[in-house]
Write an enzyme that holds these catalytic residues in place. Structure first.
Site, PDB file in Angstrom:
ATOM      1  N   GLU A 213      -1.746  -5.420   8.504  1.00 35.88           N
ATOM      2  CA  GLU A 213      -1.130  -5.277   9.762  1.00 35.88           C
ATOM      3  C   GLU A 213      -1.476  -5.048  11.008  1.00 35.88           C
ATOM      4  O   GLU A 213      -2.787  -5.348  10.655  1.00 35.88           O
ATOM      5  CB  GLU A 213      -0.742  -3.350   9.173  1.00 35.88           C
ATOM      6  CG  GLU A 213       0.233  -2.799   8.379  1.00 35.88           C
ATOM      7  CD  GLU A 213      -0.149  -1.201   7.885  1.00 35.88           C
ATOM      8  OE1 GLU A 213       0.357  -0.896   8.734  1.00 35.88           O
ATOM      9  OE2 GLU A 213       0.733  -1.175   6.479  1.00 35.88           O
TER      10      GLU A 213
ATOM     11  N   ASP B  19      -1.427  -5.759  -0.700  1.00 34.93           N
ATOM     12  CA  ASP B  19      -1.671  -5.803   0.436  1.00 34.93           C
ATOM     13  C   ASP B  19      -3.185  -4.964   0.989  1.00 34.93           C
ATOM     14  O   ASP B  19      -3.541  -4.535   0.221  1.00 34.93           O
ATOM     15  CB  ASP B  19      -0.206  -4.022   0.736  1.00 34.93           C
ATOM     16  CG  ASP B  19       0.200  -4.035   2.065  1.00 34.93           C
ATOM     17  OD1 ASP B  19       0.000  -4.711   3.343  1.00 34.93           O
ATOM     18  OD2 ASP B  19       0.893  -3.109   1.997  1.00 34.93           O
TER      19      ASP B  19
ATOM     20  N   GLU C 284       8.722  -4.935  10.920  1.00 41.98           N
ATOM     21  CA  GLU C 284       9.662  -3.103  10.461  1.00 41.98           C
ATOM     22  C   GLU C 284       9.863  -1.968  11.878  1.00 41.98           C
ATOM     23  O   GLU C 284       8.993  -1.854  12.544  1.00 41.98           O
ATOM     24  CB  GLU C 284       7.916  -2.459   9.616  1.00 41.98           C
ATOM     25  CG  GLU C 284       8.365  -0.958   9.036  1.00 41.98           C
ATOM     26  CD  GLU C 284       7.398  -0.406   7.914  1.00 41.98           C
ATOM     27  OE1 GLU C 284       7.280  -0.775   6.926  1.00 41.98           O
ATOM     28  OE2 GLU C 284       7.694   0.658   7.900  1.00 41.98           O
TER      29      GLU C 284
ATOM     30  N   ASP D  34       0.973  -0.766  -0.026  1.00 38.62           N
ATOM     31  CA  ASP D  34      -0.175  -0.102  -0.112  1.00 38.62           C
ATOM     32  C   ASP D  34       0.507   0.951  -0.335  1.00 38.62           C
ATOM     33  O   ASP D  34       0.337   2.388   0.072  1.00 38.62           O
ATOM     34  CB  ASP D  34      -1.216  -0.353   1.356  1.00 38.62           C
ATOM     35  CG  ASP D  34      -0.462  -0.401   2.354  1.00 38.62           C
ATOM     36  OD1 ASP D  34       0.876  -0.191   2.753  1.00 38.62           O
ATOM     37  OD2 ASP D  34      -0.914   0.241   3.689  1.00 38.62           O
ATOM     38  N   SER D  35       2.055   0.921   0.125  1.00 37.77           N
ATOM     39  CA  SER D  35       3.064   2.127   0.093  1.00 37.77           C
ATOM     40  C   SER D  35       3.086   3.161  -1.585  1.00 37.77           C
ATOM     41  O   SER D  35       3.626   3.760  -1.399  1.00 37.77           O
ATOM     42  CB  SER D  35       4.524   1.748  -0.182  1.00 37.77           C
ATOM     43  OG  SER D  35       4.749   0.884  -0.625  1.00 37.77           O
TER      44      SER D  35
ATOM     45  N   LYS E 124      -1.115  -9.529   3.096  1.00 44.47           N
ATOM     46  CA  LYS E 124      -0.590  -9.253   3.987  1.00 44.47           C
ATOM     47  C   LYS E 124      -1.767  -8.144   4.856  1.00 44.47           C
ATOM     48  O   LYS E 124      -2.339  -7.165   3.852  1.00 44.47           O
ATOM     49  CB  LYS E 124       0.879  -8.330   3.225  1.00 44.47           C
ATOM     50  CG  LYS E 124       1.346  -7.576   5.182  1.00 44.47           C
ATOM     51  CD  LYS E 124       3.287  -7.041   4.523  1.00 44.47           C
ATOM     52  CE  LYS E 124       2.317  -5.847   3.900  1.00 44.47           C
ATOM     53  NZ  LYS E 124       2.165  -4.344   4.886  1.00 44.47           N
TER      54      LYS E 124
HETATM   55  O1  KIV Z   1       3.354  -1.315   1.958  1.00 47.05           O
HETATM   56  C1  KIV Z   1       4.107  -1.392   1.947  1.00 47.05           C
HETATM   57  O2  KIV Z   1       5.372  -1.095   1.112  1.00 47.05           O
HETATM   58  C2  KIV Z   1       5.135  -2.128   2.900  1.00 47.05           C
HETATM   59  C3  KIV Z   1       6.576  -2.854   2.648  1.00 47.05           C
HETATM   60  C4  KIV Z   1       7.345  -1.574   2.859  1.00 47.05           C
HETATM   61  C5  KIV Z   1       6.653  -3.539   4.066  1.00 47.05           C
HETATM   62  O3  KIV Z   1       4.436  -2.302   3.719  1.00 47.05           O
END
Ligand code: KIV
Length: 262
Positions: A117, A85, A180, A46-47, A115
């Protein structure tokens, strides 16, 4: 050509002490480069809200946008495992919603896993999603979706809580966990305590693998960089110089030259 990485292969890599290489990607050209470079795990993070969409944090990106990018990356990846994510508010409201949204990643994008959080607070959600046969990677420590709750991006140092979170997500069925922004010493202890692979970002060298945001590694992100980032090249500078030269050549009439004409 090797076959695509599976959760079983990742677990074996941990058992053999082979380091796992993970990186983000969000589109066709970068996913192709990353997949062809021996990376084991591609996270469509989600970055992308920050590095692709230019937002100031990861909160605004939507499920539909994550699905769009993950589908593109999955189409390219032949070797690496693709992980989608789960964006902010796609799994927090209820377990039912979390399962449906996680399922969309596998059904609509062909990703292998998702993934999300959080540690103990989301362990029931992780359990529910894995019970639906959707592999889950957990993410503990500095969790960027909690930026407002944490009052900024802060290194997490509460060893007891971090260890409890790690053990709980493993118990809930996560196949891997991202660590992280936590001190290297604590990450090493967690890595020792777990049977599932730990993937570190700002968590020192003793995790089972490492992940970075591809734009950070390639020098495409020219904003503030956290201490844990290593820039392996400076693509933004190279790209800016090339575009500047193109602009100059168009204006001077040097481009297009005869060899570019029909
Ligand atoms: O969103 C992302 O890119 C991440 C990673 C940097 C672990 O969660």
């Amino acid at each position: 050509m090797q076959s695509q990485i599976t959760v079983t292969k990742l677990k074996k890599m941990k058992e053999k002490g082979e380091k796992i290489v993970a990186l983000t990607a969000y589109d066709y050209p970068f996913a192709k480069i990353v997949d062809e470079s021996g990376v084991h795990m591609i996270l469509v993070g989600d970055s992308l809200a920050m590095v692709v969409q230019g937002e100031s944090n990861t909160l605004p990106v939507t499920m539909d946008e994550m699905i769009y990018h993950t589908r593109i990356v999955s189409r390219v990846a032949k070797n690496a495992m693709v992980i989608g994510d789960m964006p902010f508010m796609s799994y927090q409201a209820s377990k039912k919603e979390a399962i449906r949204n996680a399922g969309r990643f596998l059904k609509e994008t062909h990703a292998t896993a998702v993934k999300l959080e959080g540690g103990a607070t989301v362990s029931k959600t992780i359990k529910a999603i894995t019970k639906a046969d959707i592999p889950v990677q957990a993410h503990i420590g500095l969790t960027p979706q909690s930026v407002h709750q944490m009052g900024g991006y802060r290194v997490q140092r509460d060893e007891e809580r971090l260890m409890a979170d790690a053990l709980e997500v493993e118990e809930a069925g996560a196949f891997s966990v991202v660590l992280e922004g936590i001190p290297a010493e604590i990450a090493a202890k967690i890595t020792q305590a777990l049977t599932i692979p730990t993937i570190g970002i700002g968590a020192g060298p003793d995790c089972d693998g490492q992940i970075l945001v591809v734009h950070d590694l390639l020098g495409l992100n020219e904003g503030h960089l956290p201490k844990f980032v290593k820039q392996y090249t400076h693509l933004a500078e190279t790209a800016r110089a090339a575009v500047k030269l193109y602009a100059e050549e168009v204006q001077s009439g040097k481009f297009p030259a005869p060899e570019h004409c029909y």
